[in-house]
Scaffold this motif. Structure first.
Motif, short mmCIF file in Angstrom:
data_model
loop_
_atom_site.label_atom_id
_atom_site.label_comp_id
_atom_site.label_asym_id
_atom_site.label_seq_id
_atom_site.Cartn_x
_atom_site.Cartn_y
_atom_site.Cartn_z
N SER A 49 18.04 45.80 49.64
CA SER A 49 18.05 44.66 50.55
C SER A 49 19.30 43.82 50.34
CB SER A 49 16.80 43.79 50.34
OG SER A 49 16.79 43.22 49.04
N GLN A 50 19.85 43.88 49.11
CA GLN A 50 21.07 43.13 48.79
C GLN A 50 21.76 43.79 47.61
OE1 GLN A 50 20.44 39.11 47.45
NE2 GLN A 50 22.59 38.55 47.62
N MET A 51 23.09 43.87 47.65
CA MET A 51 23.88 44.33 46.52
C MET A 51 24.86 43.21 46.16
SD MET A 51 24.63 48.41 47.16
CE MET A 51 25.59 48.18 48.67
N LEU A 52 24.75 42.70 44.95
CA LEU A 52 25.63 41.60 44.55
C LEU A 52 26.43 42.01 43.32
CD1 LEU A 52 24.25 39.67 41.93
CD2 LEU A 52 22.48 39.70 43.68
N PHE A 53 27.71 41.64 43.30
CA PHE A 53 28.59 41.97 42.19
C PHE A 53 28.69 40.77 41.25
CE2 PHE A 53 30.05 45.07 45.33
CZ PHE A 53 30.04 46.23 44.54
N THR A 54 28.46 41.02 39.97
CA THR A 54 28.49 39.95 38.96
C THR A 54 29.78 39.95 38.15
OG1 THR A 54 27.50 41.32 37.22
CG2 THR A 54 25.98 40.16 38.72
N TYR A 55 30.47 41.08 38.11
CA TYR A 55 31.75 41.26 37.42
C TYR A 55 31.67 41.22 35.90
CZ TYR A 55 33.54 41.26 42.08
OH TYR A 55 33.76 41.58 43.39
N SER A 56 30.48 41.38 35.35
CA SER A 56 30.32 41.66 33.92
C SER A 56 28.89 42.14 33.69
CB SER A 56 30.63 40.44 33.04
OG SER A 56 29.66 39.43 33.19
N HIS A 57 28.71 43.01 32.71
CA HIS A 57 27.39 43.60 32.47
C HIS A 57 26.38 42.57 31.95
CE1 HIS A 57 28.62 47.76 33.23
NE2 HIS A 57 29.76 47.45 32.64
N ASP A 58 26.83 41.66 31.10
CA ASP A 58 25.90 40.65 30.60
C ASP A 58 25.46 39.71 31.71
OD1 ASP A 58 28.67 39.91 30.43
OD2 ASP A 58 28.10 38.12 29.32
N SER A 59 26.34 39.45 32.68
CA SER A 59 25.95 38.62 33.82
C SER A 59 24.94 39.34 34.71
CB SER A 59 27.18 38.23 34.65
OG SER A 59 28.05 37.40 33.90
N SER A 60 25.05 40.66 34.82
CA SER A 60 24.05 41.43 35.57
C SER A 60 22.68 41.35 34.90
CB SER A 60 24.49 42.89 35.69
OG SER A 60 25.59 43.04 36.56
N MET A 61 22.68 41.44 33.57
CA MET A 61 21.42 41.30 32.83
C MET A 61 20.80 39.93 33.07
SD MET A 61 22.55 43.08 29.22
CE MET A 61 21.00 42.66 28.41
N GLN A 62 21.65 38.91 33.04
CA GLN A 62 21.16 37.55 33.24
C GLN A 62 20.63 37.35 34.66
OE1 GLN A 62 21.20 35.79 30.48
NE2 GLN A 62 20.13 34.02 31.33
N ALA A 63 21.27 37.99 35.64
CA ALA A 63 20.82 37.89 37.02
C ALA A 63 19.40 38.42 37.17
CB ALA A 63 21.78 38.64 37.94
#
Length: 317
Positions: free
Chosen positions: A195-209
């Motif tokens: 439904s949505q693909m969002l880029f966080t630009y770091s792996h730890d930020s993806s985990m936090q998301a």
């Protein structure tokens, strides 16, 4: 919710930077050799796009983890190179893998630590020279983890349809190419599957998301996941791995094709010998690395084939 997430990321960043500085002081005590000068103001991150006139070397680091988290340790790393080369080495960070690749393409930087996907695409498009690869726990490999919150009903890849997906960077192997490959293997278009693909630009930020509910699922580097969980056991209890990829060749240190061969060889020999002296060992420990080795023959071929196959599945570009 987004404001609370940003606040927590900033709080973690300050704590980790303090830990890096404390570890540096502890590690320097008791060394039999004179330690390197560790004045963190001496090698600022530069923003200029062209090499300076001082004849120094420019070394870029791709943002595998949040830039503020990697700053202190990689600044010490470039100080080590400068001391061994007896030449200024300037640390450069950029937000995206593409920015680092472009600097390698045009010779704005001489060396970089890049992600596997960025290396494969950059080498294909304009050429990069492999210099050395790090080993963690005796292996020069990592995995892509697909993660969700512990309480999520998601159990397997097919359950991700209609969900919000956190991705690292459009050139990330573990954080983009591999999850796109999985979806396309099911005959689905990722842009419609999620439904949505969002880029966080770091792996730890993806985990936090995922942790904060900004995303339902994320694809992250296993080494970053393990590191973050080791630091925060509660994080490990809050997140769950639903899929683990095959092993991939680890993120390499590369040189621009414009870097003189003699300089490439000098840096290579310093990297390969880091684990044999006290200062080098100390920096490796901060970076959670065993040592640097020469890239084994064909270590990126399977990943290269997977990425190219995934791109072919996209159809005409």
């Amino acid at each position: 919710m987004a404001a609370r997430w940003i606040s927590k990321v900033l709080e973690k960043t300050l704590v980790l930077l303090g830990c890096f500085l404390l570890l540096t002081l502890i590690a320097s005590c008791g060394s039999e050799e004179e330690p390197l000068p560790l004045d963190l103001e001496a090698s600022p991150i530069l923003t200029a796009d062209r090499p300076g006139s001082d004849g120094g070397i420019r070394f870029a680091v791709a943002p595998v983890i949040s830039p503020d988290k990697s700053f202190a340790s990689y600044q010490l790393f470039t100080k080590y190179l400068a001391a061994r080369l007896k030449t200024p080495v300037q640390l450069i960070q950029r937000k995206t893998y593409l920015e680092v690749n472009e600097m390698l393409r045009n010779g704005s930087v001489h060396f970089a630590l890049v992600c596997t996907g960025a290396y494969i695409m950059g080498d294909r498009e304009f050429g990069m020279d492999l210099v050395a690869v790090p080993r963690y726990l005796g292996k020069a490999e990592y995995y892509s983890f697909i993660i969700v919150r512990e309480e999520s009903p998601i159990r397997e890849i097919k359950d991700l349809e209609g969900k919000r997906m956190a991705l690292t960077d459009p050139l990330s192997n573990s954080g983009y190419f591999y999850p796109m490959f999985l979806v396309r293997q099911m005959g689905k278009d990722p842009s419609r599957f999620f439904s949505q693909m969002l880029f966080t630009y770091s792996h730890d930020s993806s985990m936090q998301a995922v942790l904060e509910g900004i995303a339902d699922v994320a694809a992250v580097d296993s080494l970053i996941f393990d590191y973050e969980v080791e630091r925060n056991r509660a994080l490990g209890r809050s997140l769950r791995i639903i899929h683990k990829s095959p092993p991939f060749g680890i993120n390499p240190i590369v040189a621009s094709r414009t870097t003189p061969k003699g300089v490439v060889e000098a840096v290579k020999q310093i990297l390969l010998g880091m684990d044999h002296d006290a200062d080098g060992r100390r920096i490796l420990d901060l970076l959670r690395m065993d040592d640097f080795i020469e890239p084994p023959e064909g270590m990126y071929e399977a990943t290269r084939n997977m990425i190219l196959q995934a791109r072919e599945m996209e159809g005409p570009r």
